[in-house]
Design a protein around this motif. Structure first.
Motif, PDB file in Angstrom:
ATOM      1  N   HIS A  51       0.867 -10.791   3.355  1.00 42.62           N
ATOM      2  CA  HIS A  51       1.072 -10.700   1.915  1.00 42.62           C
ATOM      3  C   HIS A  51       0.402  -9.457   1.341  1.00 42.62           C
ATOM      4  CE1 HIS A  51       1.879 -14.980   2.700  1.00 42.62           C
ATOM      5  NE2 HIS A  51       2.665 -14.914   1.635  1.00 42.62           N
ATOM      6  N   ARG A  52      -0.765  -9.165   1.826  1.00 47.38           N
ATOM      7  CA  ARG A  52      -1.484  -7.993   1.325  1.00 47.38           C
ATOM      8  C   ARG A  52      -0.777  -6.697   1.744  1.00 47.38           C
ATOM      9  NH1 ARG A  52      -7.497  -9.353   3.233  1.00 47.38           N
ATOM     10  NH2 ARG A  52      -7.992  -7.383   2.192  1.00 47.38           N
ATOM     11  N   ILE A  53      -0.248  -6.671   2.969  1.00 44.41           N
ATOM     12  CA  ILE A  53       0.500  -5.495   3.426  1.00 44.41           C
ATOM     13  C   ILE A  53       1.752  -5.307   2.580  1.00 44.41           C
ATOM     14  CG2 ILE A  53       1.884  -4.590   5.338  1.00 44.41           C
ATOM     15  CD1 ILE A  53      -0.185  -5.978   7.210  1.00 44.41           C
ATOM     16  N   LEU A  54       2.443  -6.402   2.300  1.00 47.66           N
ATOM     17  CA  LEU A  54       3.659  -6.318   1.498  1.00 47.66           C
ATOM     18  C   LEU A  54       3.348  -5.808   0.094  1.00 47.66           C
ATOM     19  CD1 LEU A  54       6.615  -6.994   2.205  1.00 47.66           C
ATOM     20  CD2 LEU A  54       6.333  -9.113   0.916  1.00 47.66           C
ATOM     21  N   LEU A  80      12.264  -5.876   4.386  1.00 46.44           N
ATOM     22  CA  LEU A  80      12.132  -6.677   5.601  1.00 46.44           C
ATOM     23  C   LEU A  80      11.013  -7.703   5.464  1.00 46.44           C
ATOM     24  CD1 LEU A  80      12.337  -3.937   8.384  1.00 46.44           C
ATOM     25  CD2 LEU A  80      14.199  -5.313   7.467  1.00 46.44           C
ATOM     26  N   ARG A  81      11.156  -8.785   6.197  1.00 49.49           N
ATOM     27  CA  ARG A  81      10.053  -9.725   6.310  1.00 49.49           C
ATOM     28  C   ARG A  81       8.967  -9.095   7.183  1.00 49.49           C
ATOM     29  NH1 ARG A  81       9.238 -14.579   4.712  1.00 49.49           N
ATOM     30  NH2 ARG A  81       7.895 -16.092   5.775  1.00 49.49           N
ATOM     31  N   VAL A  82       7.725  -9.391   6.864  1.00 47.06           N
ATOM     32  CA  VAL A  82       6.596  -8.813   7.586  1.00 47.06           C
ATOM     33  C   VAL A  82       5.804  -9.922   8.266  1.00 47.06           C
ATOM     34  CG1 VAL A  82       4.423  -7.540   7.357  1.00 47.06           C
ATOM     35  CG2 VAL A  82       6.417  -6.858   6.007  1.00 47.06           C
ATOM     36  N   GLU A 132       3.036 -14.382   7.462  1.00 49.80           N
ATOM     37  CA  GLU A 132       4.325 -13.781   7.179  1.00 49.80           C
ATOM     38  C   GLU A 132       4.558 -13.720   5.685  1.00 49.80           C
ATOM     39  OE1 GLU A 132       7.745 -15.165   9.275  1.00 49.80           O
ATOM     40  OE2 GLU A 132       6.676 -15.443  11.175  1.00 49.80           O
ATOM     41  N   ALA A 133       5.324 -12.724   5.259  1.00 45.90           N
ATOM     42  CA  ALA A 133       5.663 -12.569   3.840  1.00 45.90           C
ATOM     43  C   ALA A 133       6.929 -11.751   3.738  1.00 45.90           C
ATOM     44  CB  ALA A 133       4.524 -11.884   3.086  1.00 45.90           C
ATOM     45  N   ARG A 180      -8.548   0.363  -1.623  1.00 40.87           N
ATOM     46  CA  ARG A 180      -9.684  -0.344  -1.005  1.00 40.87           C
ATOM     47  C   ARG A 180      -9.182  -1.484  -0.130  1.00 40.87           C
ATOM     48  NH1 ARG A 180     -14.659  -1.917  -4.661  1.00 40.87           N
ATOM     49  NH2 ARG A 180     -15.305  -2.495  -2.563  1.00 40.87           N
ATOM     50  N   SER A 181      -8.162  -2.192  -0.603  1.00 39.14           N
ATOM     51  CA  SER A 181      -7.599  -3.284   0.185  1.00 39.14           C
ATOM     52  C   SER A 181      -6.986  -2.761   1.478  1.00 39.14           C
ATOM     53  CB  SER A 181      -6.532  -4.019  -0.640  1.00 39.14           C
ATOM     54  OG  SER A 181      -5.947  -5.057   0.109  1.00 39.14           O
TER      55      SER A 181
END
Length: 445
Positions: A6-9, A22-24, A31-32, A124-125
């Motif tokens: 979720h954070r990557i998305l 795309l789903r990650v 997954e997100a 930062r994230s």
């Protein structure tokens, strides 16, 4: 870190200012994104470090080649969705970018970004997600930055060696028995790859109107398939030139096995060093992409000078779409670093213009774009079916480079982002006679 996906998305969508297609799935199992395949699988946090240190295509490619990320599901669909991040946002070509900013300008932009609290929190994230560490080294399959003038004889030879001297066993796995590494021609829906490559070679011979006893020069002869076809089926005497020592050794072996050493000569030679004209015909199939725009007129004039009056050139070459501002064209980093160092694509109009500036009369142009998409998909199937062998004779990274390169190229041909064309040009005699039959149907029969 059970919510890494979720954070990557969130990071991706903020950076792209659009939804991620795309789903990650992240290394922590989270997954997100959109439901269902294809899925972008981020296997290691190192993939994010690659992207932080080199944002954009090169960071993604390095992560792919190193196995830090993968695609689960249909690779073509995933690449089509990802390429839409460029094309659907109005960019004419993902490899056409603005002139790089100066260091001072880059610092000014960075300070502006960091003043935005939301962006600062996202950065930062991203740093937290990526984990500590220096930037990962590029995979060993990557060509390092070159210095000096492009398209000198020495540099061209090195570039060819990077792409072609990776083992003939590897190319046998990918190309199949034909050993032809250029667009095939599929006359029917059920035509096999081997049949389609035969049809392409024969089409070239018929366009050149080859006849028994003529001299043919094949520029960039690869593993010898064109010269073998022309000699066996049209009775010519042929010379093939390549800068790849491995290709030349393979081609000579095929020629010897066919009992044709008295009719075919294979040379490791630059086209600029050929001095034994005149030839009746020249074929250049999938070679001119290596020439470069600054050298193209020299290439055309060299081939013109090697032909007799009335002689013909068949130039088979990939083309890019023209841009509104040609000054913005930049070579794709993935292709330049991993596939074809110093390779360049030009619009077909530019190619025809250069040929005519050299003295040629352009007589025919045939577009084969859809055929190359089919060819590439067939090569990808061959690679996937022989994956273990391909990895064993090269490396896992090299096999991943070729799978990505060929699949992405297939999508580009299918979406009309690039094309491939055969241009038939003639060194017309001084009296204006070209020795061509009066109709196209006649000289293709």
């Amino acid at each position: 870190m059970a919510d890494a996906a979720h954070r990557i998305l969130d990071l991706a969508e903020h950076a792209l200012s659009t939804s991620f297609p795309l789903r990650v799935r992240a290394w922590d199992g989270s997954e997100a994104g959109p439901s269902g395949p294809p899925v972008l699988v981020i296997r290691r946090r190192r993939a994010l470090r690659r992207l932080l240190w080199r944002p954009g295509e090169l960071g993604l490619v390095r992560a792919w080649v190193a196995g830090d990320l993968d695609i689960e599901g249909d690779l073509y669909t995933a690449l089509d969705h990802l390429s839409g991040l460029f094309w659907d946002r109005g960019e004419r070509d993902p490899s056409a970018t603005a002139v790089p900013a100066t260091t001072a300008e880059t610092l000014r932009r960075a300070r502006g970004i960091l003043r935005d609290p939301a962006t600062y929190r996202l950065i930062r994230s991203a740093l937290t997600l990526a984990g500590p560490g220096l930037p990962p080294s590029p995979p060993p399959e990557e060509v390092r930055r070159r210095s000096g003038i492009a398209h000198t004889k020495r540099r061209d030879k090195d570039a060819i060696a990077h792409h072609y001297d990776v083992g003939n066993d590897f190319y046998e796995t990918v190309l199949g028995p034909s050993m032809v590494y250029s667009c095939a021609v599929f006359p029917e829906p059920d035509t096999t790859l081997e049949q389609a490559q035969y049809a392409k070679l024969d089409l070239v011979c018929r366009k050149l109107q080859l006849r028994e006893g003529q001299r043919l020069l094949d520029v960039g002869c690869g593993w010898g398939s064109m010269v073998l076809h022309a000699v066996k089926h049209y009775g010519v005497r042929a010379t093939g030139i390549t800068l790849s020592t491995e290709q030349a050794a393979y081609a000579r072996k095929r020629v010897a096995e066919a009992g044709l050493t008295d009719r075919i000569e294979i040379r490791v030679q630059d086209y600029r060093d050929v001095a034994d004209g005149p030839y009746d015909a020249i074929s250049s199939i999938g070679m001119a992409e290596h020439v470069g725009s600054e050298r193209y007129l020299e290439y055309a004039r060299t081939l013109y000078g090697l032909l007799r009056p009335g002689g013909r050139l068949l130039n088979h070459q990939i083309a890019r779409r023209p841009l509104a501002d040609e000054e913005t064209y930049r070579i794709d980093e993935f292709i330049d670093r991993y596939v074809f160092p110093d390779g360049e694509l030009a619009p077909v109009g530019s190619t025809v213009s250069w040929l005519e500036q050299a003295g040629f009369e352009a007589r025919d142009m045939e577009a084969l774009r859809e055929h190359y998409a089919r060819t590439l998909r067939a090569w990808v199937r061959n690679l996937e079916a022989g994956w273990d062998k391909a990895v064993a004779v090269t490396s896992p990274g090299r096999a991943r480079v070729w799978r990505l390169y060929m699949a992405a190229s297939a999508v580009s041909f299918e979406r009309n982002r690039i094309g491939v064309n055969q241009v038939l040009a003639v060194r017309t005699a001084a009296d204006g006679l070209s020795d061509l039959p009066p109709t196209r149907t006649a000289w293709l029969s």
